[in-house]
Motif scaffolding. Structure first.
Motif, short mmCIF file in Angstrom:
data_model
loop_
_atom_site.label_atom_id
_atom_site.label_comp_id
_atom_site.label_asym_id
_atom_site.label_seq_id
_atom_site.Cartn_x
_atom_site.Cartn_y
_atom_site.Cartn_z
N PHE A 24 -4.75 20.93 19.76
CA PHE A 24 -4.67 22.03 20.72
C PHE A 24 -3.57 23.02 20.34
O PHE A 24 -3.76 24.24 20.41
N VAL A 25 -2.43 22.51 19.91
CA VAL A 25 -1.31 23.38 19.52
C VAL A 25 -1.70 24.27 18.34
O VAL A 25 -1.32 25.43 18.28
N ASP A 26 -2.48 23.74 17.41
CA ASP A 26 -2.95 24.56 16.29
C ASP A 26 -3.74 25.77 16.80
O ASP A 26 -3.55 26.89 16.34
N ARG A 27 -4.62 25.53 17.77
CA ARG A 27 -5.41 26.63 18.35
C ARG A 27 -4.52 27.61 19.12
O ARG A 27 -4.70 28.81 19.04
N VAL A 28 -3.55 27.06 19.85
CA VAL A 28 -2.63 27.90 20.62
C VAL A 28 -1.84 28.80 19.68
O VAL A 28 -1.74 30.01 19.90
N VAL A 88 -7.73 30.24 22.50
CA VAL A 88 -7.43 29.71 23.82
C VAL A 88 -7.08 30.86 24.76
O VAL A 88 -6.72 31.95 24.33
N THR A 89 -7.21 30.60 26.04
CA THR A 89 -6.83 31.57 27.06
C THR A 89 -5.64 31.01 27.83
O THR A 89 -5.37 29.81 27.78
N ALA A 90 -4.95 31.88 28.54
CA ALA A 90 -3.82 31.43 29.36
C ALA A 90 -4.31 30.42 30.39
O ALA A 90 -3.65 29.42 30.66
N ARG A 91 -5.49 30.65 30.93
CA ARG A 91 -6.05 29.71 31.92
C ARG A 91 -6.31 28.35 31.29
O ARG A 91 -6.05 27.32 31.91
N GLU A 92 -6.85 28.34 30.09
CA GLU A 92 -7.12 27.06 29.41
C GLU A 92 -5.82 26.30 29.19
O GLU A 92 -5.78 25.08 29.37
N ILE A 93 -4.76 27.01 28.83
CA ILE A 93 -3.48 26.35 28.63
C ILE A 93 -2.98 25.75 29.94
O ILE A 93 -2.52 24.62 29.99
N SER A 94 -3.08 26.52 31.02
CA SER A 94 -2.54 26.05 32.30
C SER A 94 -3.31 24.86 32.86
O SER A 94 -2.77 24.08 33.63
N GLU A 132 8.59 18.14 26.60
CA GLU A 132 8.65 19.09 25.49
C GLU A 132 7.31 19.80 25.30
O GLU A 132 7.27 21.02 25.08
N VAL A 133 6.22 19.04 25.37
CA VAL A 133 4.89 19.64 25.20
C VAL A 133 4.62 20.62 26.34
O VAL A 133 4.17 21.75 26.11
N ASP A 134 4.93 20.21 27.57
CA ASP A 134 4.69 21.08 28.72
C ASP A 134 5.50 22.38 28.63
O ASP A 134 4.98 23.46 28.94
N LEU A 135 6.74 22.30 28.19
CA LEU A 135 7.58 23.49 28.06
C LEU A 135 7.02 24.44 27.00
O LEU A 135 7.00 25.66 27.18
N PHE A 136 6.57 23.88 25.88
CA PHE A 136 5.97 24.71 24.83
C PHE A 136 4.72 25.42 25.37
O PHE A 136 4.53 26.62 25.14
N LEU A 137 3.88 24.69 26.07
CA LEU A 137 2.65 25.28 26.59
C LEU A 137 2.94 26.36 27.64
O LEU A 137 2.22 27.36 27.72
N GLU A 138 4.01 26.18 28.44
CA GLU A 138 4.39 27.21 29.40
C GLU A 138 4.78 28.50 28.67
O GLU A 138 4.40 29.59 29.09
#
Length: 171
Positions: A117-121, A134-140, A157-163
């Protein structure tokens, strides 16, 4: 970025990350020393590791092959002073690949799911062509499988990066 392997041959993670950072700096025109050339990419070598975590040899080699082809076809980047890059607020800030802390015996996120997922982000946020942006909605709304016994990534750490990635995509 790359799949992490253990108990089979991989490349030293720190060496690969350092080289990829130099390559990114060259592509973005923000290198301090000499830029990375296609020949540098073709001649890159990394310390093989077997009994500690490393990056997948096949994935790193495939990435380097693709990067060398792209570098050979692209015009050379024009260097600019690092200070000037820092002073250009209108210039786009790239989202750097994260380094998540592996955890064991406490809840963590499945490493493979997170890496994919991070690769796509990263590709989407940094404007790199990707099959499924990815979209912001998909991340959230993204939920990863939890792991406890086998190694996983630190949840916070993962959650903070995704935010942060979601904030950048929402702009």
């Amino acid at each position: 970025m790359f799949t992490r392997v253990r108990w089979r041959e991989g490349y030293d993670i720190d060496e690969v990350n350092a080289f990829v950072e130099r390559l990114a700096a060259t592509v973005e025109g923000r290198y301090v020393d000499a830029p990375v050339t296609a020949a540098d990419i073709r001649n890159a070598s990394f310390t093989p590791v077997r009994f500690r975590e490393g990056y997948s040899v096949d994935e790193v080699d495939a990435f380097l092959d693709q990067a060398a082809q792209g570098m050979a076809a692209a015009p050379p980047a024009v260097a600019r002073p690092v200070d000037q890059a820092a002073q250009a607020p209108a210039q786009r800030q790239f989202l750097e690949p994260p380094r998540f802390t592996p955890v064991k015996l406490r809840e963590g996120y499945d490493m493979e799911e997170v890496d994919d997922f991070v690769d796509r982000v990263l590709a989407t946020v940094n404007g790199v062509p990707v099959d499924r942006p990815v979209t912001a909605r998909e991340i959230s709304t993204k939920q990863f499988s939890s792991v406890r016994i086998r190694e996983g990534y630190d949840v916070m750490e993962v959650d903070l990066f995704l935010e942060e990635a979601e904030r950048r995509l929402s702009r």
